[in-house]
Design an enzyme around this catalytic site. Structure first.
Site, mmCIF file in Angstrom:
data_model
loop_
_atom_site.group_PDB
_atom_site.id
_atom_site.type_symbol
_atom_site.label_atom_id
_atom_site.label_comp_id
_atom_site.label_asym_id
_atom_site.label_seq_id
_atom_site.Cartn_x
_atom_site.Cartn_y
_atom_site.Cartn_z
ATOM 1 N N LYS A 1 -7.110 -13.536 -13.405
ATOM 2 C CA LYS A 1 -8.420 -13.695 -12.785
ATOM 3 C C LYS A 1 -9.348 -12.519 -13.037
ATOM 4 C CE LYS A 1 -8.094 -11.901 -8.173
ATOM 5 N NZ LYS A 1 -8.421 -12.154 -6.784
ATOM 6 N N LYS B 1 0.839 -1.214 0.000
ATOM 7 C CA LYS B 1 0.000 0.000 0.000
ATOM 8 C C LYS B 1 0.865 1.251 0.000
ATOM 9 C CE LYS B 1 -4.373 -1.037 -0.153
ATOM 10 N NZ LYS B 1 -5.227 -1.463 0.944
ATOM 11 N N LYS C 1 -12.248 -6.411 -10.388
ATOM 12 C CA LYS C 1 -12.630 -5.025 -10.647
ATOM 13 C C LYS C 1 -11.472 -4.249 -11.243
ATOM 14 C CE LYS C 1 -14.673 -5.021 -6.921
ATOM 15 N NZ LYS C 1 -15.554 -5.249 -5.815
#
Ligand code: AMP
Length: 327
Positions: free
Chosen positions: A194, A111, A197
């Site tokens: 995969k 992050k 979103k």
């Protein structure tokens, strides 16, 4: 009965990957365990969402999970920020969480790399908030993917540490588990790994039939097999993986045989796949629309969920305060 706690990130709409990879399992779990589901709105603050979006995304995800069949009569569904007891536990756990171990967490490092201008303390203490979410209900099991394994290690460590410091056996060490069914990976139809979103390749449960047809017809294929019974390349395996979950066994076998005998027409397969996806999602889409427009129902579900969750959280915190020495 063992307690299972599962967090749901309020990020946009649900897609087929979410349904077959996670929600289908939740539907089984709610019958087999004492489950609590919560929408992790506090966690989402690490990326500083706009106030309007925060509200909206919580409602959207709640409506979509309910439409999929999560049953608030079997398992409470609550919004994380409605259970303030979690914050108190978060504070206590943070007192025994060390900078070094938090900084070493892979999810934190990732992050920090992704949002270098916003490396806030909430990101750093994400594992303690996650541990608080779980320990507040003294949960035994948490359904998580591999990417959360290190955070689960931390949750277990914090539970153990608390028990050691206060000389008690209060918190069970929560185990990661993949749920009752084998986890399946739903692929994207763009030839990449995969469905997701952020991958931009998702087929959403709320997609209209026309949108689904377009997405499926655009799926990447190859020029077809030239030898009988040859192995399917990844892009073709992807199509079959979707057929497997939305189509009947007969349909799957029909196209499998066509592939094996080199007679397959991908156009036909895609048409069938699109119709079967539509058949699967249509009733869910209808329920999403229905539930989304019923603000009173959504509010009632969240309120009842919060009440039940707070009962469990309150019982935990009474004992935690006593153990720490607040008498
Ligand atoms: P996300 O939409 O990334 O917040 O994912 C929520 C959960 O849905 C994940 O933890 C997975 O369990 C599941 N999931 C998401 N995408 C897929 C996929 N393509 N295949 C299987 N499971 C998935």
């Amino acid at each position: 009965m063992e307690t299972v706690v599962s967090g749901i990130r309020p990020t946009g709409n649900l897609h087929l990957g979410n349904y077959f990879g996670a929600i289908k399992n939740f539907l089984k779990m709610q019958d087999e365990y004492k489950c609590l589901f919560f929408i992790a709105d506090w966690h989402s603050l690490t990326t500083h969402p706009h106030p309007d979006n925060l509200q909206k995304s919580v409602r959207t995800i709640l409506a979509e999970y309910l439409a999929c069949g999560l049953d608030p009569d079997k398992a409470p569904i609550y919004v994380q920020s409605d259970v303030k007891e979690t914050l108190e536990l978060y504070l206590f756990l943070n007192m025994n969480a060390y900078l070094g171990e938090l900084e070493r967490t892979t999810t934190f490092k990732e992050k920090a790399r992704k949002q270098p201008n916003n490396v806030n303390a909430g990101l750093l203490t994400y594992p303690t908030l996650m541990a608080a979410d779980i320990l507040i209900h003294r949960a035994n099991k948490v359904p998580v993917g591999k990417d959360q394994e290190q955070n689960m290690e931390m949750a277990r460590k914090f539970a153990r540490r608390f028990n050691t410091i206060y000389g008690c056996d209060f918190f069970p060490e929560p185990a990661s588990f993949s749920g009752s069914a084998e986890p399946i990976k739903i692929p994207g139809l763009d030839g990449s790994g995969k469905m997701g979103k952020s991958e931009g390749n998702a087929i959403y449960l709320i997609d209209e039939p026309e949108v689904i047809r377009k997405k499926v017809m655009k799926a990447v294929t190859d020029s077809g097999p030239t030898e009988p019974n040859s192995e399917k390349p990844e892009v073709i395996q992807n199509l079959f993986a979707l057929l497997k979950v939305v189509s009947s066994q007969d349909v799957y076998e029909f196209f499998d045989e066509k592939y094996n005998s080199c007679e397959i027409r991908y156009g036909d397969l895609k048409k069938q796949l699109a119709e079967d996806i539509i058949g699967f999602t249509a009733p869910i889409r209808e329920r999403i629309k229905e539930i989304s427009s019923d603000a009173a129902y959504l509010e009632r579900v969240a309120k009842t969920g919060a009440e039940k969750a707070r009962e469990s959280a309150d019982a935990t915190m009474r004992e935690v305060r006593r153990l720490i020495g607040f008498r």
